[in-house]
Motif scaffolding. Structure first.
Motif, PDB file in Angstrom:
ATOM      1  N   GLY A   8      -1.801  -2.654  -6.628  1.00 62.14           N
ATOM      2  CA  GLY A   8      -2.054  -2.749  -5.208  1.00 62.14           C
ATOM      3  C   GLY A   8      -3.460  -2.298  -4.849  1.00 62.14           C
ATOM      4  O   GLY A   8      -4.195  -1.765  -5.678  1.00 62.14           O
ATOM      5  N   GLY A   9      -3.820  -2.528  -3.595  1.00 59.89           N
ATOM      6  CA  GLY A   9      -5.136  -2.119  -3.143  1.00 59.89           C
ATOM      7  C   GLY A   9      -5.462  -2.715  -1.800  1.00 59.89           C
ATOM      8  O   GLY A   9      -4.596  -3.271  -1.118  1.00 59.89           O
ATOM      9  N   GLY A  34      12.883  -8.377  -9.594  1.00 58.10           N
ATOM     10  CA  GLY A  34      12.498  -8.854  -8.276  1.00 58.10           C
ATOM     11  C   GLY A  34      11.383  -8.014  -7.681  1.00 58.10           C
ATOM     12  O   GLY A  34      11.216  -6.841  -8.025  1.00 58.10           O
ATOM     13  N   TRP A  35      10.644  -8.644  -6.792  1.00 56.89           N
ATOM     14  CA  TRP A  35       9.648  -7.944  -5.975  1.00 56.89           C
ATOM     15  C   TRP A  35      10.121  -7.966  -4.520  1.00 56.89           C
ATOM     16  O   TRP A  35      10.527  -9.021  -4.012  1.00 56.89           O
ATOM     17  CB  TRP A  35       8.288  -8.613  -6.063  1.00 56.89           C
ATOM     18  CG  TRP A  35       7.544  -8.357  -7.329  1.00 56.89           C
ATOM     19  CD1 TRP A  35       7.474  -9.167  -8.428  1.00 56.89           C
ATOM     20  CD2 TRP A  35       6.737  -7.208  -7.633  1.00 56.89           C
ATOM     21  NE1 TRP A  35       6.686  -8.597  -9.393  1.00 56.89           N
ATOM     22  CE2 TRP A  35       6.212  -7.397  -8.920  1.00 56.89           C
ATOM     23  CE3 TRP A  35       6.398  -6.046  -6.933  1.00 56.89           C
ATOM     24  CZ2 TRP A  35       5.392  -6.457  -9.537  1.00 56.89           C
ATOM     25  CZ3 TRP A  35       5.570  -5.125  -7.550  1.00 56.89           C
ATOM     26  CH2 TRP A  35       5.073  -5.322  -8.832  1.00 56.89           C
ATOM     27  N   TYR A  93       4.830  -2.686  -1.882  1.00 57.15           N
ATOM     28  CA  TYR A  93       5.534  -3.633  -2.731  1.00 57.15           C
ATOM     29  C   TYR A  93       6.282  -2.877  -3.819  1.00 57.15           C
ATOM     30  O   TYR A  93       5.710  -2.038  -4.519  1.00 57.15           O
ATOM     31  CB  TYR A  93       4.551  -4.619  -3.349  1.00 57.15           C
ATOM     32  CG  TYR A  93       4.088  -5.676  -2.379  1.00 57.15           C
ATOM     33  CD1 TYR A  93       3.244  -5.351  -1.323  1.00 57.15           C
ATOM     34  CD2 TYR A  93       4.507  -6.998  -2.490  1.00 57.15           C
ATOM     35  CE1 TYR A  93       2.832  -6.307  -0.408  1.00 57.15           C
ATOM     36  CE2 TYR A  93       4.095  -7.969  -1.586  1.00 57.15           C
ATOM     37  CZ  TYR A  93       3.253  -7.605  -0.546  1.00 57.15           C
ATOM     38  OH  TYR A  93       2.852  -8.573   0.359  1.00 57.15           O
ATOM     39  N   TYR A  94       7.556  -3.201  -3.949  1.00 59.50           N
ATOM     40  CA  TYR A  94       8.424  -2.561  -4.925  1.00 59.50           C
ATOM     41  C   TYR A  94       8.930  -3.591  -5.924  1.00 59.50           C
ATOM     42  O   TYR A  94       9.255  -4.720  -5.542  1.00 59.50           O
ATOM     43  CB  TYR A  94       9.637  -1.942  -4.254  1.00 59.50           C
ATOM     44  CG  TYR A  94       9.333  -0.863  -3.253  1.00 59.50           C
ATOM     45  CD1 TYR A  94       9.126  -1.181  -1.914  1.00 59.50           C
ATOM     46  CD2 TYR A  94       9.266   0.479  -3.636  1.00 59.50           C
ATOM     47  CE1 TYR A  94       8.850  -0.191  -0.982  1.00 59.50           C
ATOM     48  CE2 TYR A  94       8.999   1.467  -2.709  1.00 59.50           C
ATOM     49  CZ  TYR A  94       8.790   1.132  -1.385  1.00 59.50           C
ATOM     50  OH  TYR A  94       8.524   2.112  -0.472  1.00 59.50           O
ATOM     51  N   GLN A 120       0.944   0.068  -2.730  1.00 60.71           N
ATOM     52  CA  GLN A 120       0.496  -0.339  -1.400  1.00 60.71           C
ATOM     53  C   GLN A 120      -0.458  -1.526  -1.497  1.00 60.71           C
ATOM     54  O   GLN A 120      -1.431  -1.490  -2.261  1.00 60.71           O
ATOM     55  CB  GLN A 120      -0.207   0.815  -0.695  1.00 60.71           C
ATOM     56  CG  GLN A 120      -0.805   0.466   0.660  1.00 60.71           C
ATOM     57  CD  GLN A 120       0.245   0.242   1.721  1.00 60.71           C
ATOM     58  OE1 GLN A 120       1.172   1.026   1.866  1.00 60.71           O
ATOM     59  NE2 GLN A 120       0.088  -0.840   2.497  1.00 60.71           N
ATOM     60  N   VAL A 121      -0.184  -2.529  -0.689  1.00 60.63           N
ATOM     61  CA  VAL A 121      -1.099  -3.665  -0.536  1.00 60.63           C
ATOM     62  C   VAL A 121      -1.531  -3.706   0.920  1.00 60.63           C
ATOM     63  O   VAL A 121      -0.687  -3.751   1.824  1.00 60.63           O
ATOM     64  CB  VAL A 121      -0.414  -4.987  -0.931  1.00 60.63           C
ATOM     65  CG1 VAL A 121      -1.296  -6.180  -0.566  1.00 60.63           C
ATOM     66  CG2 VAL A 121      -0.087  -4.995  -2.424  1.00 60.63           C
ATOM     67  N   THR A 122      -2.829  -3.672   1.151  1.00 59.15           N
ATOM     68  CA  THR A 122      -3.361  -3.729   2.497  1.00 59.15           C
ATOM     69  C   THR A 122      -4.344  -4.888   2.589  1.00 59.15           C
ATOM     70  O   THR A 122      -5.295  -4.961   1.804  1.00 59.15           O
ATOM     71  CB  THR A 122      -4.070  -2.419   2.866  1.00 59.15           C
ATOM     72  OG1 THR A 122      -3.153  -1.326   2.723  1.00 59.15           O
ATOM     73  CG2 THR A 122      -4.580  -2.471   4.302  1.00 59.15           C
ATOM     74  N   VAL A 123      -4.074  -5.787   3.527  1.00 58.58           N
ATOM     75  CA  VAL A 123      -4.927  -6.962   3.716  1.00 58.58           C
ATOM     76  C   VAL A 123      -5.621  -6.816   5.062  1.00 58.58           C
ATOM     77  O   VAL A 123      -4.964  -6.767   6.105  1.00 58.58           O
ATOM     78  CB  VAL A 123      -4.113  -8.257   3.655  1.00 58.58           C
ATOM     79  CG1 VAL A 123      -5.038  -9.471   3.747  1.00 58.58           C
ATOM     80  CG2 VAL A 123      -3.284  -8.313   2.374  1.00 58.58           C
ATOM     81  N   SER A 124      -6.923  -6.764   5.040  1.00 61.38           N
ATOM     82  CA  SER A 124      -7.690  -6.614   6.274  1.00 61.38           C
ATOM     83  C   SER A 124      -8.106  -7.977   6.813  1.00 61.38           C
ATOM     84  O   SER A 124      -8.355  -8.909   6.054  1.00 61.38           O
ATOM     85  CB  SER A 124      -8.926  -5.760   6.015  1.00 61.38           C
ATOM     86  OG  SER A 124      -9.786  -6.396   5.083  1.00 61.38           O
TER      87      SER A 124
END
Length: 125
Positions: A8-9, A34-35, A93-94, A120-124
């Motif tokens: 993630g990032g 699964g995700w 995301y798990y 953690q996924v963060t989309v700006s």
């Protein structure tokens, strides 16, 4: 089996990330994986899953065409390749695993017994 999610990032909209879910302590090739993701204040949501054999994959409509799932049983790892990311993809995301899941059970979190810690996924925008 123990699961470790990583990859993630922070990424700009339109960018890509690849998440990895690496397992230990079990015969990974026998587990469906699964995700799922959970955004702040929202319920956990199914994203994608792959059966133990790798032959059957299930992708949520919300990410179809942008996300792909694959597995490398030799590395005990499942990958979630995420392209054309959108701000609404921001979430923790798990990954989760379970033996013996049929295709119709893959999108349902209650059927998974083993969970990773989340990434953690963060989309700006």
């Amino acid at each position: 089996v123990q699961l470790q999610a990583s990859g993630g990032g922070l990424v700009q909209a339109g960018g890509s990330l690849r998440l990895s879910c690496t397992a230990s302590g079990g015969t990974f090739s026998m587990y469906s994986v699964g995700w799922f993701r959970q955004a702040l204040g929202q319920e956990r949501e199914f994203v994608a899953a792959v059966r133990a054999s790798g032959g059957h994959k299930y992708i949520a409509d919300s990410v179809k065409g942008r996300f792909t799932i694959s597995r490398d049983n030799a590395k005990s790892t499942v990958y979630l390749e995420m392209n054309t990311l959108k701000p609404e993809d921001t979430a923790v995301y798990y990954c989760a695993a379970q033996r013996g899941l049929i295709l119709s059970s893959l999108p349902h979190s209650q059927y998974y017994s083993y969970w990773g810690q989340g990434t953690q996924v963060t989309v700006s925008s």
